[in-house]
Design an enzyme around this catalytic site. Sequence first.
Site, PDB file in Angstrom:
ATOM      1  N   GLU A  44       0.858  -1.189  -0.024  1.00 25.29           N
ATOM      2  CA  GLU A  44       0.209   0.097  -0.024  1.00 25.29           C
ATOM      3  C   GLU A  44       0.903   1.303  -0.009  1.00 25.29           C
ATOM      4  O   GLU A  44       1.789   1.261   0.928  1.00 25.29           O
ATOM      5  CB  GLU A  44      -0.797  -0.146   1.324  1.00 25.29           C
ATOM      6  CG  GLU A  44      -2.005   1.110   1.374  1.00 25.29           C
ATOM      7  CD  GLU A  44      -2.672   1.122   2.480  1.00 25.29           C
ATOM      8  OE1 GLU A  44      -3.891   1.777   2.466  1.00 25.29           O
ATOM      9  OE2 GLU A  44      -2.375   0.511   3.468  1.00 25.29           O
ATOM     10  N   LYS A 118      -9.689   2.642  -2.959  1.00 25.79           N
ATOM     11  CA  LYS A 118      -9.961   1.807  -1.661  1.00 25.79           C
ATOM     12  C   LYS A 118     -11.411   2.217  -1.154  1.00 25.79           C
ATOM     13  O   LYS A 118     -11.691   3.574  -1.059  1.00 25.79           O
ATOM     14  CB  LYS A 118      -8.791   2.314  -0.775  1.00 25.79           C
ATOM     15  CG  LYS A 118      -9.162   1.702   0.739  1.00 25.79           C
ATOM     16  CD  LYS A 118      -7.848   2.083   1.583  1.00 25.79           C
ATOM     17  CE  LYS A 118      -8.147   1.409   3.023  1.00 25.79           C
ATOM     18  NZ  LYS A 118      -6.437   1.800   3.686  1.00 25.79           N
ATOM     19  N   CYS A 155      -6.035  -3.111   2.144  1.00 23.18           N
ATOM     20  CA  CYS A 155      -5.741  -2.806   3.484  1.00 23.18           C
ATOM     21  C   CYS A 155      -7.180  -3.027   4.337  1.00 23.18           C
ATOM     22  O   CYS A 155      -7.642  -4.147   4.433  1.00 23.18           O
ATOM     23  CB  CYS A 155      -4.846  -1.622   3.752  1.00 23.18           C
ATOM     24  SG  CYS A 155      -4.321  -1.658   5.729  1.00 23.18           S
TER      25      CYS A 155
END
Length: 280
Positions: A44, A118, A155
Amino acid sequence: MSRVIRAAVFQTAWTGDKESMIQVHEQAARDAAAQGAQVLCFQELFYGPYFCQVQDPAFYEYAEQIPEGPIVRRFQALAKELGIVLVLPMYEEEQPGVLYNTAAVIDADGSYLGKYRKTHIPQVRGFWEKFYFRPGNTGWPVFETAVGKVGVYICYDRHFPEGWRALGLAGAELVFNPSATSRGLSAYLWQLEQPAAAVANEYFIGAINRVGVEEYGDNDFYGTSYFVDPEAQFVGEVASDKQPELVVRDLDMAKLREVRDRWQFYRDRAPGAYGPLTAP
């Protein structure tokens, strides 16, 4: 006939500056290609520190446009040179003040295939992400790459089962989850959630986490990147919890049909009963 993908993930520590961090990842791509890897995903926000440990607008300068920015162009050329699919988790500026935590996907011929932004953005101590990112608006795309159907979840997303399932319904065979996750907070979940998601959705997952303690906080990023198959079995060893490491593994796609024929989770879904799950 079996189809085997040689896939790679790369975990590393913050070098202290953006250019050297990019160079470390360029070398990782070359090393992966030399080992026969056909697809590689970075961690990330790969070319910077995990700056979300603090809330400082100075870090907005790490954002760039995707795909027009220089980092995507640089890695498009490298992907074409090496003949490897690259997944680049980056800080994206759509326009000034509109910023996302994004992964760009580059095919093995250097072409830009698209992006995933995300969806789920945390705001807890050491992970002040709402200061830096808007929630993503791309849905959960699956990219038709030279190695097959690849998806990305980033994540904090991994704590939410809905996106994992959406990727499976869209045909994903391999999903990468690039992360920056800390030893004291989430280590007990790291080798639980992704294997469970691989079983529930019947695909391979590559989980990537950075390593080390950075100067912006006390988060101890514990590495232990891995690939897991749809029977929740790690493919080879889990990576170090302290050292940079390139993980290259062979993934036998025949296992997907074998497991799906055995369990039939997609056949036995009951979407008509799930309406209340989407209520606010």
